[in-house]
Design a protein around this motif. Structure first.
Motif, PDB file in Angstrom:
ATOM      1  N   SER A   1       0.817  29.044  -4.525  1.00  0.00           N
ATOM      2  CA  SER A   1       1.350  28.064  -3.590  1.00  0.00           C
ATOM      3  C   SER A   1       1.839  28.788  -2.349  1.00  0.00           C
ATOM      4  CB  SER A   1       2.478  27.260  -4.226  1.00  0.00           C
ATOM      5  OG  SER A   1       3.555  28.096  -4.552  1.00  0.00           O
ATOM      6  N   TYR A   2       1.888  28.049  -1.258  1.00  0.00           N
ATOM      7  CA  TYR A   2       2.385  28.611  -0.010  1.00  0.00           C
ATOM      8  C   TYR A   2       2.798  27.456   0.901  1.00  0.00           C
ATOM      9  CZ  TYR A   2      -2.364  27.533   1.531  1.00  0.00           C
ATOM     10  OH  TYR A   2      -3.541  26.906   1.800  1.00  0.00           O
ATOM     11  N   ASP A   3       3.591  27.774   1.896  1.00  0.00           N
ATOM     12  CA  ASP A   3       4.030  26.819   2.896  1.00  0.00           C
ATOM     13  C   ASP A   3       3.407  27.182   4.230  1.00  0.00           C
ATOM     14  OD1 ASP A   3       5.829  25.273   1.262  1.00  0.00           O
ATOM     15  OD2 ASP A   3       7.151  27.025   1.265  1.00  0.00           O
ATOM     16  N   GLN A   4       2.944  26.163   4.942  1.00  0.00           N
ATOM     17  CA  GLN A   4       2.382  26.402   6.265  1.00  0.00           C
ATOM     18  C   GLN A   4       2.695  25.187   7.139  1.00  0.00           C
ATOM     19  OE1 GLN A   4      -1.788  27.298   6.325  1.00  0.00           O
ATOM     20  NE2 GLN A   4      -1.909  27.210   8.544  1.00  0.00           N
ATOM     21  N   GLY A   5       3.314  25.461   8.236  1.00  0.00           N
ATOM     22  CA  GLY A   5       3.622  24.383   9.171  1.00  0.00           C
ATOM     23  C   GLY A   5       4.483  23.288   8.580  1.00  0.00           C
ATOM     24  N   GLY A   6       5.385  23.657   7.696  1.00  0.00           N
ATOM     25  CA  GLY A   6       6.265  22.671   7.079  1.00  0.00           C
ATOM     26  C   GLY A   6       5.640  21.895   5.936  1.00  0.00           C
ATOM     27  N   VAL A   7       4.433  22.250   5.560  1.00  0.00           N
ATOM     28  CA  VAL A   7       3.742  21.562   4.467  1.00  0.00           C
ATOM     29  C   VAL A   7       3.569  22.552   3.320  1.00  0.00           C
ATOM     30  CG1 VAL A   7       1.632  20.363   3.788  1.00  0.00           C
ATOM     31  CG2 VAL A   7       2.513  20.092   6.107  1.00  0.00           C
TER      32      VAL A   7
ATOM     33  N   LEU B   1       3.315  15.751  13.794  1.00  0.00           N
ATOM     34  CA  LEU B   1       1.872  15.835  13.613  1.00  0.00           C
ATOM     35  C   LEU B   1       1.414  17.251  13.939  1.00  0.00           C
ATOM     36  CD1 LEU B   1       0.668  12.516  15.273  1.00  0.00           C
ATOM     37  CD2 LEU B   1       0.808  13.048  12.843  1.00  0.00           C
ATOM     38  N   SER B   2       0.454  17.715  13.195  1.00  0.00           N
ATOM     39  CA  SER B   2      -0.110  19.028  13.507  1.00  0.00           C
ATOM     40  C   SER B   2      -1.614  18.898  13.579  1.00  0.00           C
ATOM     41  CB  SER B   2       0.296  20.055  12.455  1.00  0.00           C
ATOM     42  OG  SER B   2      -0.201  19.682  11.195  1.00  0.00           O
ATOM     43  N   ARG B   3      -2.192  19.708  14.390  1.00  0.00           N
ATOM     44  CA  ARG B   3      -3.631  19.672  14.580  1.00  0.00           C
ATOM     45  C   ARG B   3      -4.323  20.355  13.395  1.00  0.00           C
ATOM     46  NH1 ARG B   3      -6.938  21.214  19.965  1.00  0.00           N
ATOM     47  NH2 ARG B   3      -8.975  20.806  19.056  1.00  0.00           N
ATOM     48  N   TRP B   4      -5.369  19.720  12.880  1.00  0.00           N
ATOM     49  CA  TRP B   4      -6.116  20.280  11.755  1.00  0.00           C
ATOM     50  C   TRP B   4      -6.977  21.422  12.253  1.00  0.00           C
ATOM     51  CZ3 TRP B   4     -11.538  19.445  10.158  1.00  0.00           C
ATOM     52  CH2 TRP B   4     -11.797  19.978   8.897  1.00  0.00           C
ATOM     53  N   ASP B   5      -6.885  22.543  11.553  1.00  0.00           N
ATOM     54  CA  ASP B   5      -7.643  23.732  11.926  1.00  0.00           C
ATOM     55  C   ASP B   5      -8.687  23.985  10.839  1.00  0.00           C
ATOM     56  OD1 ASP B   5      -8.619  26.176  12.724  1.00  0.00           O
ATOM     57  OD2 ASP B   5      -6.762  27.271  12.330  1.00  0.00           O
ATOM     58  N   PRO B   6      -9.939  23.573  11.053  1.00  0.00           N
ATOM     59  CA  PRO B   6     -10.950  23.735  10.005  1.00  0.00           C
ATOM     60  C   PRO B   6     -11.195  25.191   9.625  1.00  0.00           C
ATOM     61  CG  PRO B   6     -11.959  22.913  12.040  1.00  0.00           C
ATOM     62  CD  PRO B   6     -10.484  22.936  12.246  1.00  0.00           C
ATOM     63  N   ALA B   7     -11.075  26.125  10.552  1.00  0.00           N
ATOM     64  CA  ALA B   7     -11.288  27.540  10.228  1.00  0.00           C
ATOM     65  C   ALA B   7     -10.232  28.018   9.240  1.00  0.00           C
ATOM     66  CB  ALA B   7     -11.267  28.389  11.495  1.00  0.00           C
ATOM     67  N   SER B   8      -8.987  27.588   9.457  1.00  0.00           N
ATOM     68  CA  SER B   8      -7.909  27.971   8.545  1.00  0.00           C
ATOM     69  C   SER B   8      -8.118  27.339   7.167  1.00  0.00           C
ATOM     70  CB  SER B   8      -6.563  27.546   9.131  1.00  0.00           C
ATOM     71  OG  SER B   8      -5.529  27.833   8.242  1.00  0.00           O
TER      72      SER B   8
END
Length: 124
Positions: A74-80, A3-10
């Motif tokens: 496209s890009y990858d971030q945090g395994g997604v 699980l990863s925390r949602w970062d609304p700013a990002s």
């Protein structure tokens, strides 16, 4: 999958970036007129010359065209893996009154820069 925390700013920064990219690739067409000796010259920028139709009928020159663009990324971030795409299309039509006696044989169309140049002989 962790699980990863949602970062609304990002998330907002990604959306702003995608909107900015789409705006930069939006299709815009400009039409300019000028004279060259006795010729009237119409320059249409921002359109593929193969997508322009020029016709003379009843003392009127009509220029029609369409264009568009698309972008994807496209890009990858945090395994997604994230991907996005956008597209735009537009069409335009402009009509010009011509002096009497001008017909289709007086009109010459040629590619010019990022558009097309239309020369009407002896129309100025």
């Amino acid at each position: 999958m962790p699980l990863s925390r949602w970062d609304p700013a990002s998330a907002l920064a990604r959306i702003e970036n995608e909107v900015s990219n789409a705006a930069q690739h939006a299709h815009s067409t400009s039409v300019r007129t000028s004279t060259d000796g006795d010729d009237l010259v119409i320059t249409v920028d921002g359109v593929d010359p193969s997508n322009v139709d020029v016709q003379v009928s009843g003392g009127t020159l009509t220029v029609r065209g369409q264009g568009g663009s698309s972008t994807s990324g496209s890009y990858d971030q945090g395994g997604v893996h994230f991907s996005s795409s956008s597209s735009s299309s537009s069409s335009f039509a402009r009509s010009f009154s011509l002096p009497s006696g001008v017909d289709q044989s007086d009109v010459v169309t040629e590619p010019s820069g990022n558009g097309v140049k239309i020369r009407i002989k002896n129309a100025a």
